[in-house]
Enzyme design. Structure first.
Site, PDB file in Angstrom:
ATOM      1  N   LEU A   1     -25.478 -24.050 -34.777  1.00 13.06           N
ATOM      2  CA  LEU A   1     -24.241 -24.099 -36.244  1.00 13.06           C
ATOM      3  C   LEU A   1     -24.689 -24.923 -37.333  1.00 13.06           C
ATOM      4  CD1 LEU A   1     -21.558 -24.790 -33.511  1.00 13.06           C
ATOM      5  CD2 LEU A   1     -21.414 -22.903 -35.098  1.00 13.06           C
ATOM      6  N   HIS A   2     -24.211 -25.533 -38.453  1.00  9.17           N
ATOM      7  CA  HIS A   2     -24.543 -26.196 -39.326  1.00  9.17           C
ATOM      8  C   HIS A   2     -23.749 -25.859 -40.993  1.00  9.17           C
ATOM      9  CE1 HIS A   2     -26.858 -22.374 -40.786  1.00  9.17           C
ATOM     10  NE2 HIS A   2     -26.829 -22.977 -42.196  1.00  9.17           N
ATOM     11  N   ARG A   3     -23.757 -24.049 -40.844  1.00 11.20           N
ATOM     12  CA  ARG A   3     -22.899 -23.684 -42.233  1.00 11.20           C
ATOM     13  C   ARG A   3     -20.817 -25.260 -42.091  1.00 11.20           C
ATOM     14  NH1 ARG A   3     -23.922 -20.007 -44.839  1.00 11.20           N
ATOM     15  NH2 ARG A   3     -25.616 -18.397 -43.818  1.00 11.20           N
TER      16      ARG A   3
END
Length: 366
Positions: free
Chosen positions: A191-193
């Protein structure tokens, strides 16, 4: 992962003189060094060392630092990949200096202009002279946007070139042993957005789903620095720490991560590239987004879009767990590990044709 096979193809061809420029947008020194070494990418000729910043600051800094490089090197082409700020920034510099622009991974569309990457994709395609496409949807999108079909070439996927070139090496990784994991008995998270990890309410829904899933399956989370920082600033960090069946890791190198995903029971991600990799690996993928710019991973691959609610995430997890033995995927057209060679061949062919046309018209050739 996209540059490595291109550099290799240009070297094998023998008719290219590439100058490799690292903008420094992805600026973690240890990770950058590890990826360059593992993928055997030549040391960059120039590193702009831009680092982090807002979209405007980062884009403008790249443009300011890249312009002198183009003026000095005087290239025939500037080639950019993907949809990050470096892509549009370097593209704008090139076309404003009259240098032909090549976009690798052109035509992908999520149709969500709230995604910064979508804006970068659309604008880069508009100004490119050569557009190399990974899937049929890219051809359709560019046609619908009025892009000259003579500029567009369907070549396959350079990300998959890298995966196929490194799959055997990745199989030798001891990452499962180091983490005490059993193949097909765990899930992987990335997860990075900003839309997922900066919005506390949305991130809380995702965390609640992880809390449910970890009651049944171990989850492994190589955590992005941005995501880790957000956890520290909220109560969500404590919720992560309380999940006994969740393993938080620092980011992994390419080979360890490829081994980890290859052996996973499922992957939950908001990344574009991982949707493609899991399709080739045959691993079920839950994309935690409202849309995807890579629809072939759904129609032919193992990917499914999942609404960002706890209930929908848990429901899709249970469906995958129930159906996993029957999950089948097809290899999308031209995802055969040869995209980079096609790109090099097309550029070479166009250059030869261009020089031939100059000779025919009696013009001087430099």
């Amino acid at each position: 992962m996209k540059i490595a096979p291109l550099m290799r193809a240009f070297k094998e061809n023998g008719n290219f003189k590439p100058l490799l420029v690292h903008t420094g947008q992805h600026y973690d020194e240890n990770m950058s060094k590890l990826f360059f070494e593992e993928l055997e990418i030549p040391k960059p000729d120039i590193n702009l060392e831009v680092g982090s910043g807002s979209h405007a600051v980062q884009t403008s800094e790249i443009m300011k630092r890249f312009e002198p490089v183009v003026l000095d090197f005087k290239p025939d082409y500037v080639l950019v990949v993907g949809d990050v700020n470096s892509t549009i920034a370097c593209g704008l510099v090139a076309v404003k200096l009259g240098v032909k622009l090549i976009h690798v991974e052109a035509g992908l569309r999520s149709f969500d202009r709230n995604m910064p990457e979508e804006v970068n994709r659309v604008l880069t395609d508009c100004i490119s002279d050569l557009l190399f496409v990974t899937e049929q949807s890219g051809l359709d999108n560019l046609k619908n946007e009025g892009i000259d079909s003579g500029k567009v070439h369907f070549v396959g996927n350079v990300m998959i070139d890298t995966l196929m070139a490194n799959r055997e090496k990745a199989e030798k990784s001891d990452v499962l042993k180091r983490l005490s994991l059993t193949a097909k008995k765990y899930g992987v998270i990335t997860l990075h957005r900003p839309s997922n990890v900066d919005d506390v309410s949305r991130f809380s829904q995702i965390v609640a789903a992880f809390e449910e899933i970890t009651k049944e399956m171990k989850l492994v989370f190589p955590i992005h620095p941005r995501t880790r920082n957000n956890l520290k600033q909220t109560d969500l960090g404590k919720r992560f720490e309380s999940m006994k069946n969740l393993l938080l890791l620092d980011p992994l190198g390419y080979l360890d991560f490829l081994c980890l995903t290859s052996n996973a029971a499922l992957v939950m991600t908001d990344s574009g590239g991982i949707q493609e990799e899991t399709t080739i690996l045959g691993v079920p993928c839950m994309t935690l987004r409202e849309s995807t710019e890579r629809p072939v991973t759904i129609t032919e691959g193992t990917n499914r879009l999942v609404r960002l609610t706890t209930d929908d995430m848990v429901k899709n997890y249970r469906a995958i767990k129930k159906e996993s033995v029957n999950i089948r995927s097809r290899t999308p057209k031209l995802w055969d590990g040869q995209a980079s060679q096609r790109i090099a061949g097309i550029i070479e062919s166009l250059e030869m044709k261009s020089k031939s046309d100059l000779c025919v018209h009696g013009r001087k050739i430099s």
